[in-house]
Design an enzyme around this catalytic site. Structure first.
Site, mmCIF file in Angstrom:
data_model
loop_
_atom_site.group_PDB
_atom_site.id
_atom_site.type_symbol
_atom_site.label_atom_id
_atom_site.label_comp_id
_atom_site.label_asym_id
_atom_site.label_seq_id
_atom_site.Cartn_x
_atom_site.Cartn_y
_atom_site.Cartn_z
ATOM 1 N N LYS A 62 5.566 4.047 16.672
ATOM 2 C CA LYS A 62 5.706 3.017 16.128
ATOM 3 C C LYS A 62 6.897 2.845 14.518
ATOM 4 O O LYS A 62 8.058 4.054 14.322
ATOM 5 C CB LYS A 62 4.793 3.061 14.782
ATOM 6 C CG LYS A 62 4.831 1.760 14.038
ATOM 7 C CD LYS A 62 2.766 1.499 13.700
ATOM 8 C CE LYS A 62 2.807 0.154 12.671
ATOM 9 N NZ LYS A 62 1.309 0.078 11.785
ATOM 10 N N SER B 12 5.883 5.203 8.419
ATOM 11 C CA SER B 12 5.548 5.057 6.882
ATOM 12 C C SER B 12 6.301 5.266 6.192
ATOM 13 O O SER B 12 6.743 6.519 6.013
ATOM 14 C CB SER B 12 4.053 5.875 7.040
ATOM 15 O OG SER B 12 3.259 5.995 6.095
ATOM 16 N N ASN C 248 6.081 -1.329 11.690
ATOM 17 C CA ASN C 248 5.456 -1.410 10.341
ATOM 18 C C ASN C 248 5.674 -1.573 9.129
ATOM 19 O O ASN C 248 6.214 -2.836 9.057
ATOM 20 C CB ASN C 248 5.838 0.528 10.049
ATOM 21 C CG ASN C 248 4.629 1.317 9.118
ATOM 22 O OD1 ASN C 248 4.551 0.441 8.708
ATOM 23 N ND2 ASN C 248 4.569 2.284 10.109
ATOM 24 N N PHE D 20 -1.726 8.390 4.325
ATOM 25 C CA PHE D 20 -1.964 8.772 5.516
ATOM 26 C C PHE D 20 -3.134 9.810 4.432
ATOM 27 O O PHE D 20 -3.474 10.953 5.336
ATOM 28 C CB PHE D 20 -1.169 10.029 6.011
ATOM 29 C CG PHE D 20 0.153 9.774 7.032
ATOM 30 C CD1 PHE D 20 0.490 8.263 7.290
ATOM 31 C CD2 PHE D 20 0.956 10.507 7.895
ATOM 32 C CE1 PHE D 20 0.770 7.859 8.278
ATOM 33 C CE2 PHE D 20 1.850 9.530 8.224
ATOM 34 C CZ PHE D 20 2.041 8.259 8.624
ATOM 35 N N ASN E 282 4.980 6.342 2.854
ATOM 36 C CA ASN E 282 4.468 6.687 2.192
ATOM 37 C C ASN E 282 4.618 9.219 2.478
ATOM 38 O O ASN E 282 3.404 8.787 1.236
ATOM 39 C CB ASN E 282 3.467 5.979 1.641
ATOM 40 C CG ASN E 282 3.264 4.707 1.986
ATOM 41 O OD1 ASN E 282 4.154 4.216 0.566
ATOM 42 N ND2 ASN E 282 2.605 4.008 2.335
ATOM 43 N N THR E 283 4.862 9.217 2.864
ATOM 44 C CA THR E 283 5.344 10.062 3.597
ATOM 45 C C THR E 283 6.006 10.416 3.608
ATOM 46 O O THR E 283 7.581 10.210 3.969
ATOM 47 C CB THR E 283 4.272 10.173 4.389
ATOM 48 O OG1 THR E 283 2.870 10.191 4.916
ATOM 49 C CG2 THR E 283 4.487 12.028 5.098
ATOM 50 N N ASN F 189 0.628 -1.242 0.107
ATOM 51 C CA ASN F 189 -0.294 0.047 0.112
ATOM 52 C C ASN F 189 0.720 1.572 0.025
ATOM 53 O O ASN F 189 2.196 0.937 0.792
ATOM 54 C CB ASN F 189 -1.028 0.172 1.173
ATOM 55 C CG ASN F 189 -0.061 0.954 2.494
ATOM 56 O OD1 ASN F 189 -0.749 1.324 2.520
ATOM 57 N ND2 ASN F 189 0.273 0.156 3.373
#
Length: 392
Positions: free
Chosen positions: A249, A209, A280, A147, A211-212, A143
């Site tokens: 995390k 994460s 994560n 966010f 993805n940021t 994925n």
């Protein structure tokens, strides 16, 4: 005349068969039959694209359309972590209920705790679609949601409503993120602590994460120390009775040296946290992956391919912190045995997500049943007795 009679017989046979299938399906659905879900329900759900299927799962849980689990958690699965009592150690990881829409429905499934988010201060759409990909041969998902969030205010409103009810006995965590284009990322987390700390049982500082842009750099020792000092001060400034535990995390792609730096920071007096979540999703792509169509997609990989790496990391961190900081273990948990491995490595409780994608709601009860049997087989009366046994 004979042809008409045959038509009537065939019609009657069809009606009886269809009725039988409908009754069987209804009973199996009501009983949360794991084989029915795995072989019938989930393949039908997977006819939808992954994000639409995810949204369907949220709607079904939001309106509590799935019958409440009838499994009674045994005493051996009860556990107290960072001062909170969990009815069982199986939780749903952040990323599923991003906007706190489905807490009650997820509690119905038998989860011991529900973590919502990641939540950003201001609403933001996240990355462009498509941004979720299944790797069915690998029991994995990639994925890159980025966010997507409805913001602090909407989540505060929903969790305040949940807190006014009496029919949710699950521990509720809130996973905090930063806005993509924030000029002051540290303040994004501070705002989250101040606004949402009063309606949850624990808060998570998500700096892992993939993805940021730039987010994982906040795991750097000096940046992390500055961030944690700010959020710990913010939490300590909340009203008495509303000072939730703070967790961080971490990414599974950290080196051992980076883990040493991080564990040093999170155990210092002014920046000490109450727990860690390991881990994560990963940006690594193991050579063992069988799926060729989606494994090259950018984003975080979750599911079975992450299991061993996250379990090893749990053991490393448990030893580095001498077991003084509770760990929530997550990554590739599909069975009670998978959960047990993480607990023995040092996790006090565990979370699932990808196994829910492939096996549906019955996986929650399956994991709990298998875990309780494994505890009994090894002579443990409680989860806490097994924590860290293989890491010693």
């Amino acid at each position: 005349m004979r042809s008409l009679s045959l038509q009537r017989k065939l019609r009657s046979l069809f009606i009886v068969s269809a009725s039988g299938v409908a009754v069987y399906g209804a009973v199996s659905f009501y009983k949360n039959d794991k084989i029915f879900y795995k072989n019938v329900v989930m393949p039908l759900v997977h006819l939808f694209d992954p994000e639409s299927a995810h949204r369907l799962g949220i709607v079904v849980s939001k309106y509590r359309l799935i019958p409440k689990s009838r499994y009674i958690d045994p005493e051996s699965l009860r556990v107290t972590v960072f001062g909170k009592q969990f009815k069982n150690p199986i939780g749903i990881a952040a990323g599923f209920d991003k906007h706190a829409e489905a807490v009650l429905g997820l509690s119905d499934l038998g989860f011991g705790f529900v973590e919502v988010g990641s939540v950003t201060p201001e609403p933001q759409p996240g990355n462009d679609r498509p941004r979720v990909f299944r790797l069915p041969e690998d029991h994995a998902v990639v994925n890159r949601y980025g966010f997507n969030s409805e913001g602090h205010d909407k989540v505060l409103e929903r969790l305040s409503s949940v807190r006014r009810r009496q029919d949710c006995d699950a521990v509720i965590g809130v996973n905090l993120g930063k806005n993509k284009n924030s000029a002051d990322p540290v303040n994004d987390y501070v705002m989250g602590v101040k606004k949402l700390g009063v309606v949850c049982d624990y808060l998570v500082i998500n700096i892992s994460s993939p993805n940021t842009p730039g987010l994982r750099s906040m795991q750097d020792k000096s940046v992390l120390r500055n961030l944690l000092k700010a959020v710990v001060d913010a939490r300590n400034g909340l009203p008495d009775g509303c000072k939730p535990p703070l967790l961080v995390k971490l990414a599974p792609d950290l080196s051992y040296e980076e883990l040493q730096d991080i564990t040093q920071v999170v155990t210092e007096k002014q920046t000490r946290v109450d727990g860690l979540i390991i881990s994560n999703t990963t940006v690594e792509r193991p050579l063992s992956l069988l799926n060729n169509s989606s494994k090259s997609e950018a984003g975080g990989l979750s599911g079975k391919p992450l299991k061993n790496a996250s379990t090893k990391m749990i053991g490393d961190v448990y030893r580095l912190t001498r077991g003084e900081i509770p760990i929530i273990g997550v990554g590739g948990v599909f069975t009670g045995g998978d959960a047990y491995e993480k607990i023995k490595a040092g996790a006090s409780v565990v979370q699932i997500y990808t196994s829910l994608v492939y096996e549906g709601p019955p996986v929650v009860t399956k994991i709990k049943q298998e875990l309780s049997q494994l505890l009994a087989k090894d002579g443990y009366n409680s989860i806490s007795e097994a924590v860290g046994r293989s890491a010693q």
